[in-house]
Design an enzyme around this catalytic site. Structure first.
Site, PDB file in Angstrom:
ATOM      1  N   LYS A  27      49.454  42.150  25.557  1.00 13.07           N
ATOM      2  CA  LYS A  27      50.327  41.249  24.786  1.00 13.07           C
ATOM      3  C   LYS A  27      49.510  40.359  23.858  1.00 13.07           C
ATOM      4  O   LYS A  27      49.849  40.204  22.684  1.00 13.07           O
ATOM      5  CB  LYS A  27      51.172  40.413  25.767  1.00 13.07           C
ATOM      6  CG  LYS A  27      52.140  39.470  25.101  1.00 13.07           C
ATOM      7  CD  LYS A  27      53.392  39.274  25.933  1.00 13.07           C
ATOM      8  CE  LYS A  27      53.215  38.416  27.156  1.00 13.07           C
ATOM      9  NZ  LYS A  27      53.155  36.976  26.844  1.00 13.07           N
ATOM     10  N   GLY A 100      54.927  31.593  23.661  1.00 14.43           N
ATOM     11  CA  GLY A 100      53.998  30.527  23.286  1.00 14.43           C
ATOM     12  C   GLY A 100      52.921  31.055  22.354  1.00 14.43           C
ATOM     13  O   GLY A 100      52.536  30.387  21.388  1.00 14.43           O
ATOM     14  N   SER A 172      42.554  26.277  26.377  1.00 12.83           N
ATOM     15  CA  SER A 172      43.671  27.083  25.885  1.00 12.83           C
ATOM     16  C   SER A 172      43.245  28.001  24.746  1.00 12.83           C
ATOM     17  O   SER A 172      42.799  27.537  23.695  1.00 12.83           O
ATOM     18  CB  SER A 172      44.805  26.170  25.400  1.00 12.83           C
ATOM     19  OG  SER A 172      45.711  26.922  24.611  1.00 12.83           O
ATOM     20  N   GLN A 174      45.312  29.771  23.086  1.00 12.64           N
ATOM     21  CA  GLN A 174      46.324  29.654  22.025  1.00 12.64           C
ATOM     22  C   GLN A 174      45.952  28.526  21.072  1.00 12.64           C
ATOM     23  O   GLN A 174      46.060  28.667  19.848  1.00 12.64           O
ATOM     24  CB  GLN A 174      47.711  29.425  22.619  1.00 12.64           C
ATOM     25  CG  GLN A 174      48.203  30.643  23.384  1.00 12.64           C
ATOM     26  CD  GLN A 174      49.544  30.418  24.053  1.00 12.64           C
ATOM     27  OE1 GLN A 174      50.121  29.343  23.966  1.00 12.64           O
ATOM     28  NE2 GLN A 174      50.046  31.446  24.713  1.00 12.64           N
ATOM     29  N   ASP A 319      47.017  33.755  33.792  1.00 14.68           N
ATOM     30  CA  ASP A 319      48.328  34.401  33.926  1.00 14.68           C
ATOM     31  C   ASP A 319      48.450  35.191  35.228  1.00 14.68           C
ATOM     32  O   ASP A 319      49.521  35.737  35.521  1.00 14.68           O
ATOM     33  CB  ASP A 319      48.574  35.341  32.741  1.00 14.68           C
ATOM     34  CG  ASP A 319      48.762  34.565  31.439  1.00 14.68           C
ATOM     35  OD1 ASP A 319      49.122  33.373  31.495  1.00 14.68           O
ATOM     36  OD2 ASP A 319      48.539  35.154  30.365  1.00 14.68           O
ATOM     37  N   ARG A 350      55.053  27.268  37.101  1.00 14.50           N
ATOM     38  CA  ARG A 350      54.715  28.377  38.018  1.00 14.50           C
ATOM     39  C   ARG A 350      54.256  27.897  39.385  1.00 14.50           C
ATOM     40  O   ARG A 350      54.346  28.648  40.365  1.00 14.50           O
ATOM     41  CB  ARG A 350      53.668  29.291  37.371  1.00 14.50           C
ATOM     42  CG  ARG A 350      54.274  30.111  36.254  1.00 14.50           C
ATOM     43  CD  ARG A 350      53.334  31.137  35.664  1.00 14.50           C
ATOM     44  NE  ARG A 350      54.081  31.962  34.716  1.00 14.50           N
ATOM     45  CZ  ARG A 350      53.549  32.618  33.700  1.00 14.50           C
ATOM     46  NH1 ARG A 350      52.254  32.578  33.494  1.00 14.50           N
ATOM     47  NH2 ARG A 350      54.319  33.331  32.895  1.00 14.50           N
ATOM     48  N   ARG A 391      56.598  36.692  34.820  1.00 16.07           N
ATOM     49  CA  ARG A 391      55.506  36.908  35.776  1.00 16.07           C
ATOM     50  C   ARG A 391      55.889  36.489  37.205  1.00 16.07           C
ATOM     51  O   ARG A 391      55.365  37.019  38.179  1.00 16.07           O
ATOM     52  CB  ARG A 391      54.237  36.185  35.327  1.00 16.07           C
ATOM     53  CG  ARG A 391      53.712  36.686  33.987  1.00 16.07           C
ATOM     54  CD  ARG A 391      52.260  36.346  33.757  1.00 16.07           C
ATOM     55  NE  ARG A 391      51.926  36.399  32.348  1.00 16.07           N
ATOM     56  CZ  ARG A 391      51.775  37.513  31.636  1.00 16.07           C
ATOM     57  NH1 ARG A 391      51.913  38.693  32.210  1.00 16.07           N
ATOM     58  NH2 ARG A 391      51.489  37.457  30.348  1.00 16.07           N
TER      59      ARG A 391
HETATM   60  C1  S3P Z   1      47.413  33.489  25.685  1.00 16.07           C
HETATM   61  C2  S3P Z   1      46.750  32.421  26.210  1.00 16.07           C
HETATM   62  C3  S3P Z   1      47.126  31.777  27.476  1.00 16.07           C
HETATM   63  C4  S3P Z   1      48.033  32.677  28.309  1.00 16.07           C
HETATM   64  C5  S3P Z   1      49.122  33.304  27.495  1.00 16.07           C
HETATM   65  C6  S3P Z   1      48.545  34.136  26.369  1.00 16.07           C
HETATM   66  C7  S3P Z   1      46.962  34.041  24.390  1.00 16.07           C
HETATM   67  O1  S3P Z   1      47.836  30.584  27.179  1.00 16.07           O
HETATM   68  O2  S3P Z   1      48.597  31.948  29.373  1.00 16.07           O
HETATM   69  O3  S3P Z   1      49.949  34.122  28.298  1.00 16.07           O
HETATM   70  O4  S3P Z   1      47.388  35.146  24.004  1.00 16.07           O
HETATM   71  O5  S3P Z   1      46.155  33.370  23.731  1.00 16.07           O
HETATM   72  P1  S3P Z   1      47.076  29.187  26.920  1.00 16.07           P
HETATM   73  O6  S3P Z   1      46.260  29.322  25.707  1.00 16.07           O
HETATM   74  O7  S3P Z   1      48.179  28.192  26.766  1.00 16.07           O
HETATM   75  O8  S3P Z   1      46.270  28.949  28.149  1.00 16.07           O
END
Ligand code: S3P
Length: 438
Positions: A27, A100, A172, A174, A319, A350, A391
Site C-alpha cells: 500500500k 492517512g 512518522s 507520512q 502497522d 488500536r 487491521r
Molecule cells: C505509512 C506510514 C505509517 C503507517 C501507515 C502508512 C506510509 O504512518 O502507519 O499505514 O505509507 O508512509 P505514520 O507515518 O503516521 O506512522
C-alpha cells in the site's frame, strides 16, 4: 447480510493451517508510485499496484488534478502527468477516504506545486491529527488551514516554499514524505530528522526517479529538482502478509510461505519480534525489486514466549502491532508493548480496540496511554467490534482461526478491509482459516 454494524465475519476453529500465498501489492509503495510518477517527466508504468480502496482514492485524486492514468490490465497502470504542463488545481474537494497516507502525502505534493485545494476523507480520517504536516509545511511557506488540526484541509496559494531543517516530534514516514514532496519544489535544501527510523520507501523511490537525495543516521537531505519517470514494480505488502505470518507463528506445527513480499528493514520488524518469541522464520529467494528488498517468507509455528517491545521496535512494526498481539495471545507470559502512543491515532485507537477484543476472548490485558500488556492464555469465542479498522478486523480473524473446537467468533464492521486487502477471505480460506461472511 448487513447489520447495524455493517458486514461481519464468522470464524470457527481451523482444522489445519498451512500453504503458499501471495498477498496483494504494498500500500505504501503503491501510493508513492502513483503520486511520484504523476509529477515525473514522462511518467511510467506501475506493475503490481494495490487495487484497494485507499490507493484507488489517491488514483482518482490525481486524475482530478489532470494526471492521465490508464489501466493496462490487473495491477498495471500507465501514469503520465498532464500533457504540456504540471498538475492543475482541482475544481472539487479531493476525498481520500480512509487513507492517512493519501491525504498527508498529497498535501505535501500540492503545497509544493502551489495548487489551491481542499482535501477531506471519511469519519475516521477526519478524526486524525494533521497538525503534524500542517505545521512544518506552513513553516516552509505553505498556506494550509485545518479545522481543529484535523481534515478537511484547505490549501491556499502562497509566495513559494523555502526548504526546512525539521526535527519531527513523532516518528512518522507520512510526515517525512509530505515534507520531502514539498521540498522538491522549495528554495534550498530540505532536511528531515526522525526520532526513530521509519519506512524509507519515499527516499528509495525518489532516488530511483533521479531526485537529489541522501539519507541515513536518522536524517534525510533533499535538494529541489524534477523527477524522471521510470517503470515501478510493487512488491507484495509486508503488512498484509503479517496477518498470515503471525497466524503460522502462533500455531505450533503450522507452516505458511508468503511469496515475493517486500522485506525493507524499516518494515519487517515483526519478523525480528516473532523470532525473539521463538517462531521459526526463514527468508528464501531474496532479491532487489525496484530498489526494494523482496523475499519469500516461510514461517513455522513453535511454542512462543512473551517479549517486551521497545518504542524503536514499534516504529519498525507500527502497522503490525495488532498482528503481533495474536502471537502474544498464544505466548507463555506477558508481552509488553512500550512507546506506542501513535497506535491511538491510526485508523482507530488500536490500543483500545485490541485490548477490548482480546479481553472479550478471555485474555488478561492492561493498557497505558502509550502501550499495552497482554498475557497469553486460553481463548474463547465471542463478538469483536473492529471499529471500522481493517487491521483490527484481520488480526482478530487470525485469532479466530486459533479458537478451540466448538467456539465461534463474530467480527463486526469489516467493510474497511477493502481499503488495504481485496480478497482477504479467499486468502484465508486458501490456508485453512474457517471464515464466513455474514
Ligand atoms: C505509512 C506510514 C505509517 C503507517 C501507515 C502508512 C506510509 O504512518 O502507519 O499505514 O505509507 O508512509 P505514520 O507515518 O503516521 O506512522
Amino acid at each position: 447480510m448487513g447489520s447495524a454494524q455493517g458486514r461481519g465475519w464468522q470464524l470457527g476453529a481451523a482444522a489445519e493451517i498451512g500453504g503458499v500465498l501471495q498477498v496483494p501489492g504494498d500500500k505504501s509503495i503503491s501510493h508513492r508510485a502513483l503520486l511520484f510518477l504523476a509529477i515525473a517527466e514522462g511518467g511510467g508504468e506501475i506493475r503490481g499496484l494495490l487495487e484497494a480502496r485507499d490507493c484507488l482514492n489517491t488514483l482518482a485524486a490525481l486524475r482530478a488534478l489532470g494526471a492521465r492514468i490508464d489501466s493496462l490490465g490487473p495491477g498495471s497502470y500507465r501514469v503520465v502527468g498532464p500533457a504540456g504542463g504540471g498538475l492543475r488545481a482541482p475544481d472539487k474537494p479531493l476525498d481520500l477516504g480512509n487513507s492517512g497516507t493519501g491525504l498527508r502525502l498529497l498535501t505535501g505534493l500540492l503545497a509544493g506545486l502551489n495548487l489551491p485545494a481542499s482535501l477531506t476523507g471519511d469519519a475516521s480520517l477526519c478524526r486524525r491529527p494533521m497538525g503534524r504536516i500542517v505545521d512544518p509545511l506552513n513553516a516552509m511557506g505553505a498556506a494550509i488551514r485545518a479545522e481543529d488540526g484535523r481534515p478537511p484541509l484547505h490549501l491556499a496559494s502562497h509566495e513559494g516554499l523555502q526548504g526546512i531543517d525539521y526535527a519531527m516530534p513523532v516518528a512518522s514516514a507520512q510526515v517525512k514524505s509530505a515534507i520531502l514532496l514539498a521540498g522538491l519544489h522549495a528554495r534550498g535544501e530540505t532536511r528531515v530528522r526522525e526520532p526513530a527510523p521509519t519506512r524509507d520507501h519515499s527516499e528509495r523511490m525518489l532516488a530511483g526517479l533521479g531526485a537529489d537525495i541522501e539519507w541515513g543516521q536518522g536524517e534525510v537531505r533533499l535538494r529541489p529538482g524534477g523527477l524522471r519517470g521510470q517503470d515501478i514494480d510493487v512488491p507484495a505488502d509486508f503488512s498484509s502478509a503479517a496477518f498470515f505470518v503471525a497466524l503460522a507463528a502462533a500455531r505450533p506445527g503450522a507452516e505458511i510461505c508468503l511469496r515475493q513480499v517486500g522485506i525493507n528493514p524499516t518494515r519487517d520488524g515483526l519478523l525480528r519480534l516473532l523470532k525473539r518469541m521463538g517462531a521459526a522464520v526463514g527468508l528464501e529467494n531474496q532479491r532487489l525489486v525496484g530498489g526494494e528488498p523482496v523475499a519469500d517468507i516461510r514461517v513455522t509455528g513453535q511454542p512462543l514466549e512473551a517479549i517486551t517491545v521497545s518504542a524503536e521496535e514499534v516504529a519498525l512494526a507500527v502497522d503490525e502491532i495488532p498482528a503481533l498481539m495474536i502471537a502474544a495471545a498464544r505466548a507463555r507470559g506477558t508481552t509488553h508493548v512500550e512507546g506506542a502512543a501513535e497506535l491511538r491515532v491510526k485508523e482507530s485507537d488500536r490500543i483500545a480496540a485490541m485490548a477490548e477484543g482480546l479481553q472479550a476472548m478471555g485474555l488478561s490485558v492492561e493498557t497505558r496511554p502509550d502501550g499495552l500488556s497482554v498475557t497469553g492464555g486460553p481463548i474463547r469465542g465471542g463478538r469483536i467490534a473492529s471499529r471500522g479498522d481493517h487491521r483490527i478486523a484481520m488480526s482478530f480473524a487470525m485469532l479466530g482461526a486459533l479458537l478451540p473446537a466448538g467456539e465461534q467468533l463474530r467480527i463486526d464492521d469489516v467493510d474497511n478491509v477493502a481499503t488495504s486487502f481485496p480478497d482477504f477471505i479467499a486468502r484465508c480460506k486458501a490456508v485453512g482459516v474457517n471464515i464466513q461472511e455474514s
